[in-house]
Design an enzyme around this catalytic site. Structure first.
Site, short mmCIF file in Angstrom:
data_model
loop_
_atom_site.label_atom_id
_atom_site.label_comp_id
_atom_site.label_asym_id
_atom_site.label_seq_id
_atom_site.Cartn_x
_atom_site.Cartn_y
_atom_site.Cartn_z
CG ASP A 113 -4.90 -2.55 -7.54
OD1 ASP A 113 -5.62 -1.56 -7.76
OD2 ASP A 113 -3.90 -2.84 -8.19
CG HIS A 169 4.16 -2.20 -5.66
ND1 HIS A 169 5.22 -1.45 -6.12
CD2 HIS A 169 3.05 -1.72 -6.26
CE1 HIS A 169 4.76 -0.54 -6.95
NE2 HIS A 169 3.46 -0.68 -7.07
#
Ligand code: CMC
Length: 391
Positions: free
Chosen positions: A327, A269
């Protein structure tokens, strides 16, 4: 470059001031209006979260009842929209359909387009929030050739969505509170995430004075990319392709090879350099859903746990601070809920719509707001004359 600073990917550029959500990437912390996501996911539902993001505070019971009622009032979409759907091929990706349909809302609601009128802005916000479940469910029903199911005002937002997804005229959907709560939590976890790519897209589109439906449609288009909202679909297909727990080590090794362009989807991320707090909550939700459905031995969940274990012990991932993101587990949960993978990003769009609207409204009311207009470092040809053209 004079006084211009060069910052590809906006690694170090704050594009706005915002009071909506806050991420501490080093700690792995996410706050909505100051409240930790872990507490909201346990004590609140998605409608509380929407109210909080839009208005700044959690609702009182009376405010919540009124808010729920207003949103439910707008759940039905213009009947003409059915024909709009029918123009698409049945095998179109539902995200392609959603980008178009949400943009087309501006052609349907002329009473919500004046961004300088607070009543128009409020109406647009309510319509977008209320319409998204209906439109996502319609995009699914259309893709499988089943009739559209109309929304019902007496059902809670998320239960209503599940019924529009899974009910048919011959058999109503039996609402299961554990499963509704699980999807509701997915919605909470995806509701806002400060200045990510799609939110920035919404703000940038909105900075020109474009109407809110057009702006949210732009956000949906951006979200569709595999590095953003498309990652959950990609993560699940990666887990499926690995096939069994004993192949995980080999797969993780292949991802590290620089010659191989593959990435471990659902990992890494831009802001979190620690575990994404949403991933931890999603892992718990995954346990709860599989338990409720008697799927405790789900092979995909086992593969996912093994990937997490192997990667978190591997120097490649540790040194780059690559941890599971939201996710990673959400595809497994959604798939257990019966949601097909081509709808996952639509679910993300549905849940993120409230964040996009809150950010759009904040931008519109900011006295310092100006059109977003980045500069560039020109690296092309210097000025030159057009040579004589051959006739
Ligand atoms: N698997 C393997 N290596 C990775 C991964 C990954 N998932 N993510 C980053 N790296 C490596 C990358 O190769 C690079 O290595 P090196 O320094 O040796 O060149 C280093 O880590 C830094 O990567 P980056 O691409 O510069 O990082 P970024 O901040 O630009 O990208 C990201 C962030 C999320 C796009 C990226 O981590 C990624 O592609 N992850 C997989 C897709 C994914 O799960 N996306 C969902 C993000 S969260 C939800 C959302 O925002 O929608």
């Amino acid at each position: 470059a004079g006084r211009l600073s060069y910052d590809p990917g906006f690694m170090a550029t704050a594009s706005c001031q915002s009071a909506i959500s806050y991420i501490d990437g080093e700690k792995g912390e996410l706050l909505y209006r100051g409240y930790p996501i872990e507490q909201l996911a346990v004590s609140c539902d998605y409608m509380d979260t929407c109210f909080l993001l839009l208005k700044g505070e959690l609702p009182t019971p009376a405010e919540k009842a009124e808010f729920n009622n207003n949103v439910a009032d707008y759940a039905m979409v213009h009947e003409q929209m059915q024909f709009f759907f029918r123009g698409f091929r049945r095998d179109a990706h539902p995200m392609a359909v959603l980008v178009a349909i949400v943009g087309a809302l501006s052609a349907f609601y002329h009473d919500s387009l004046d961004i300088n009128d607070p009543i128009h802005r409020e109406l647009a916000a309510q319509r977008l929030l209320a319409h998204m479940p209906t439109l996502v469910a319609m995009s699914y029903k259309y893709s499988i050739g089943q009739p559209f199911i109309y929304p019902r005002k007496d059902l809670y937002y998320t239960a209503n969505f599940m019924r529009m997804m899974f009910g048919t005229p011959i058999e109503d959907y039996k609402i299961n509170d554990v499963l509704v709560r699980a999807l509701d939590r997915i919605f909470i976890l995806h509701a806002d995430h400060e200045q990510n790519a799609s939110t920035t897209t919404v703000r940038l589109a909105g900075s020109s004075g474009a109407n809110p439906f057009a702006c949210i449609s732009a956000g949906i288009a951006c979200l569709w990319g595999p590095a953003h909202g498309g990652a959950n679909e990609a993560a699940l297909s990666m887990i499926r392709s690995i096939g069994s727990v004993d192949k995980v080590g080999e797969f993780v090794k292949s991802v590290k090879d620089p010659a191989n362009q593959a990435r471990l989807m659902g990992f890494g991320h831009r802001v979190y350099k620690n575990i994404d707090p949403r991933a931890t909550l999603m892992r718990e939700t995954c346990h709860e859903v599989l338990n409720e459905l008697g799927l405790n031995n789900d092979p995909l969940f086992k593969i996912a746990l093994e990937i997490e274990r192997v990667a978190l012990e591997d120097d490649y991932f540790v040194s780059r601070k690559l941890y599971p993101n939201v996710d990673f587990y959400s595809g497994i949960v959604q798939s257990a809920l019966g949601i097909p993978s081509n709808i996952f990003t639509g679910i993300f769009a549905l849940a993120r719509t409230v964040g996009w609207i809150a950010q759009w409204k904040e931008m519109i009311s900011d006295p310092e707001q100006r059109i977003g207009r980045p500069r560039q470092l020109y690296v092309g040809q210097p000025r030159r004359d057009v040579p004589p053209r051959q006739k």
